[in-house]
Structures are given as structure tokens and as C-alpha cells.
Design a protein around this motif. Structure first.
Motif, PDB file in Angstrom:
ATOM      1  N   ALA A  85      26.944   4.720 -20.088  1.00 19.91           N
ATOM      2  CA  ALA A  85      26.862   4.438 -18.756  1.00 19.91           C
ATOM      3  C   ALA A  85      25.373   4.537 -18.105  1.00 19.91           C
ATOM      4  N   ARG A  86      25.052   3.599 -17.294  1.00 18.01           N
ATOM      5  CA  ARG A  86      23.854   3.812 -16.389  1.00 18.01           C
ATOM      6  C   ARG A  86      24.483   4.794 -15.189  1.00 18.01           C
ATOM      7  N   ILE A  87      23.931   5.816 -14.627  1.00 18.15           N
ATOM      8  CA  ILE A  87      24.356   6.534 -13.443  1.00 18.15           C
ATOM      9  C   ILE A  87      23.372   7.033 -12.717  1.00 18.15           C
ATOM     10  N   ALA A  88      23.344   6.348 -11.210  1.00 24.17           N
ATOM     11  CA  ALA A  88      22.532   7.064 -10.168  1.00 24.17           C
ATOM     12  C   ALA A  88      23.097   7.604  -9.433  1.00 24.17           C
ATOM     13  N   ILE A  89      22.460   8.689  -8.821  1.00 17.65           N
ATOM     14  CA  ILE A  89      22.967   9.832  -8.059  1.00 17.65           C
ATOM     15  C   ILE A  89      21.919   9.739  -6.678  1.00 17.65           C
ATOM     16  N   ALA A  90      22.492   9.724  -5.629  1.00 19.41           N
ATOM     17  CA  ALA A  90      21.754   9.715  -4.468  1.00 19.41           C
ATOM     18  C   ALA A  90      22.297  10.837  -3.362  1.00 19.41           C
ATOM     19  N   ILE A  91      21.503  11.433  -2.778  1.00 20.75           N
ATOM     20  CA  ILE A  91      22.059  12.537  -1.856  1.00 20.75           C
ATOM     21  C   ILE A  91      21.332  12.157  -0.542  1.00 20.75           C
ATOM     22  N   SER A 130      14.733  12.999   0.644  1.00 18.00           N
ATOM     23  CA  SER A 130      14.070  14.316   1.191  1.00 18.00           C
ATOM     24  C   SER A 130      12.618  14.237   0.038  1.00 18.00           C
ATOM     25  N   PRO A 131      11.585  14.226   0.929  1.00 19.22           N
ATOM     26  CA  PRO A 131      10.317  14.250   0.114  1.00 19.22           C
ATOM     27  C   PRO A 131      10.051  15.268  -0.971  1.00 19.22           C
ATOM     28  N   ALA A 132      10.542  16.282  -0.525  1.00 23.65           N
ATOM     29  CA  ALA A 132      10.415  17.523  -1.535  1.00 23.65           C
ATOM     30  C   ALA A 132      11.553  17.554  -2.609  1.00 23.65           C
ATOM     31  N   LEU A 133      12.621  17.131  -2.531  1.00 20.94           N
ATOM     32  CA  LEU A 133      13.587  16.785  -3.684  1.00 20.94           C
ATOM     33  C   LEU A 133      12.875  15.806  -4.645  1.00 20.94           C
ATOM     34  N   GLN A 134      12.231  14.598  -3.897  1.00 22.33           N
ATOM     35  CA  GLN A 134      11.785  13.454  -4.915  1.00 22.33           C
ATOM     36  C   GLN A 134      10.704  14.133  -5.626  1.00 22.33           C
ATOM     37  N   LEU A 135       9.815  15.226  -5.084  1.00 22.55           N
ATOM     38  CA  LEU A 135       8.983  15.863  -6.085  1.00 22.55           C
ATOM     39  C   LEU A 135       9.228  16.030  -7.305  1.00 22.55           C
ATOM     40  N   PHE A 136      10.486  16.770  -7.637  1.00 24.69           N
ATOM     41  CA  PHE A 136      10.817  17.132  -8.678  1.00 24.69           C
ATOM     42  C   PHE A 136      12.143  16.622  -9.500  1.00 24.69           C
ATOM     43  N   CYS A 209      19.641  23.052  -0.187  1.00 29.33           N
ATOM     44  CA  CYS A 209      18.650  23.836   0.725  1.00 29.33           C
ATOM     45  C   CYS A 209      18.219  23.425   1.761  1.00 29.33           C
ATOM     46  N   ASP A 210      18.471  23.808   2.877  1.00 28.13           N
ATOM     47  CA  ASP A 210      18.212  23.305   4.258  1.00 28.13           C
ATOM     48  C   ASP A 210      16.409  22.894   4.225  1.00 28.13           C
ATOM     49  N   SER A 211      15.872  23.932   3.551  1.00 30.29           N
ATOM     50  CA  SER A 211      14.303  23.588   3.724  1.00 30.29           C
ATOM     51  C   SER A 211      13.784  22.321   3.128  1.00 30.29           C
ATOM     52  N   PHE A 212      14.585  22.022   2.120  1.00 26.62           N
ATOM     53  CA  PHE A 212      14.224  20.598   1.347  1.00 26.62           C
ATOM     54  C   PHE A 212      14.245  19.356   2.228  1.00 26.62           C
ATOM     55  N   TRP A 213      14.963  19.683   3.377  1.00 24.41           N
ATOM     56  CA  TRP A 213      15.179  18.319   4.313  1.00 24.41           C
ATOM     57  C   TRP A 213      14.004  18.054   5.266  1.00 24.41           C
ATOM     58  N   MET A 218      20.724  18.150   9.407  1.00 20.29           N
ATOM     59  CA  MET A 218      21.712  17.540   8.712  1.00 20.29           C
ATOM     60  C   MET A 218      22.755  18.637   8.382  1.00 20.29           C
ATOM     61  N   ASN A 219      24.037  18.253   8.192  1.00 18.25           N
ATOM     62  CA  ASN A 219      25.192  19.188   7.912  1.00 18.25           C
ATOM     63  C   ASN A 219      25.561  19.093   6.550  1.00 18.25           C
ATOM     64  N   PHE A 220      25.792  20.333   5.847  1.00 18.14           N
ATOM     65  CA  PHE A 220      26.322  20.489   4.504  1.00 18.14           C
ATOM     66  C   PHE A 220      27.743  20.942   4.501  1.00 18.14           C
ATOM     67  N   LYS A 221      28.424  20.331   3.435  1.00 18.95           N
ATOM     68  CA  LYS A 221      29.925  20.736   3.215  1.00 18.95           C
ATOM     69  C   LYS A 221      29.719  21.664   2.144  1.00 18.95           C
TER      70      LYS A 221
END
Length: 223
Positions: A85-91, A130-136, A209-213, A218-221
Motif C-alpha cells: 500500500a501507499r501510506i501518507a501520515i500527517a500530524i 511543523s517546520p522542525a519536523l519537516q526538516l528530518f 515534543c512541544d518545542s517542534f511546533w 497546540m494540545n496533545f492527547k
């Protein structure tokens, strides 16, 4: 606004599968979604005959859920080739209680859907505002995609069993797979279990990780 993970995917070349293989693939996806709902509270839906979408309220588990869905297919065969399958994840922010997951609204749904549409040869991809998450993370996903695509049937089966039953010993997992302990250990090592578990742990920490946003409120569960 609450962050969620959204997984969007479809079975590759589903129209070329015979009816028995199509039914087996959909049953495997349904079984895996039910397991993930029980253990991680996800909401998933199959639609259009070959597509699926999953809302993961605890986004740090999105990668694990995606891998379980892909392995559920790759342990099946159509002829000599594994089903995939092709699978795309987004947060990103997402509607928390959509009547249907496949018609959910919010940035995570949009990003996941667009990411899937842009995929050709790639089988696993990530997107986030998130620019930070998109870096890596997109680069990490390409490496992980190559690794999963290269697993043979035995390695994929051994890995699936381990991820579904992390508490079991190699001996118990070997018995479930119907092989000897030595063979199971060889298969799971070929699957790169140690590095994969480190990758899952890193993703879980990064996603929550809050610092990546970048200052976005934002709120996290969490567990």
C-alpha cells in the motif's frame, strides 16, 4: 486546537488482484484497524474498495499504526509478489469527532490526502505544518520506506508478530509463526528490529515534543 495523526492509504494496483486476494487484503486491514482501535483508540474506515483512512488521537503512535497496516498487507501474496500500500501520515490540527473518518475535516486530513496524491514510487511518507519536523521526518520516512519495501515474507511476518506482541519472547513468537526459535531470531534480525524500535521511539518523542511546533498553541492527547 488538538493535534492528531491522520493516515491515508490505498492498496497498490488493487484492480489487478484476484477476488480472493482483494478479500484477504481488506480482511487484513480490517483486523489490524480493530486491533489498533482496541490498543490505541484509533478510528479507521475502509472506503472505495481499496482505500483507508485512520484518525489517531494520540499522534505519536501514527507511525506504528501505519507500519502495522502496511505489514498486514505485505505478509500476503498475490502470485509471487507481496500485496502493498501507499501510506501518507500527517500530524496537524484535525476535527476530533467526525461522523465518518473518510470525510473528516482539518489540516491533518488535508495534508495526509495531498501527500498520498503526490506519491508515485514512494510507499510511506510524512507531512506536517511543523517546520522542525519537516526538516528530518520526511527523509527518515524515505529510508524507512526503502527498508520495509525490501523485507521478504518471513522478515515481514516476524516483524508484524513482534510489533503486535512486544511482550512475548522469541520462543513464543516463533511458535506463533510456526518456525523454530533460531529461524525466528534470524528473521527478526533481518527485519532490523532494534533500529526499527529506536525509530518508533524517536518518532513518538518528536511527534509529542512541544518545542517542534514553533510556538503554535497546540494540545496533545497523551497516555
Amino acid at each position: 486546537m488538538t493535534l492528531s495523526g491522520v493516515i491515508t492509504g490505498d492498496i497498490i494496483r488493487s484492480q489487478t488482484l484476484d477476488k480472493e486476494s482483494q478479500a484477504a487484503a481488506l480482511a487484513a486491514l480490517e483486523h489490524t484497524l480493530n486491533w489498533c482501535q482496541k490498543h490505541y483508540g484509533v478510528r479507521g474506515e475502509l472506503y472505495r474498495g481499496d482505500a483507508f483512512q485512520v484518525l489517531v488521537d494520540q499522534p505519536q503512535y501514527s507511525l506504528l499504526v501505519a507500519l502495522l497496516l502496511r505489514l498486514a498487507l505485505r505478509t500476503l501474496r498475490s502470485g509471487s509478489d507481496p500485496i502493498d500500500a501507499r501510506i501518507a501520515i500527517a500530524i496537524a490540527p484535525a476535527e476530533q469527532e467526525p461522523k465518518r473518518v473518510a470525510t473528516g475535516r482539518g489540516e491533518a486530513f488535508v495534508l495526509s490526502g495531498r501527500q498520498l496524491e503526490s506519491m508515485s514510487e514512494q510507499r510511506l511518507a510524512f507531512s506536517s505544518p511543523s517546520p522542525a519536523l519537516q526538516l528530518f521526518l520526511p527523509v527518515l520516512f524515505r529510508y524507512l520506506d526503502t527498508h520495509i519495501s525490501g523485507l521478504n515474507h518471513n522478515a515481514a511476518t516476524a516483524l508484524q508478530l513482534k510489533l503486535l506482541n512486544p511482550e512475548l519472547t522469541h520462543e513464543a513468537l516463533a511458535e506463533r509463526m510456526g518456525v523454530g526459535r533460531t529461524s525466528y531470531t534470524r528473521f527478526i534480525n533481518r527485519a532490523g528490529i532494534d533500529t526499527l524500535q529506536d525509530t518508533l521511539a524517536m518518532f513518538e518523542k518528536a511527534a509529542a515534543c512541544d518545542s517542534f511546533w514553533d510556538g503554535r498553541e497546540m494540545n496533545f492527547k497523551r497516555d
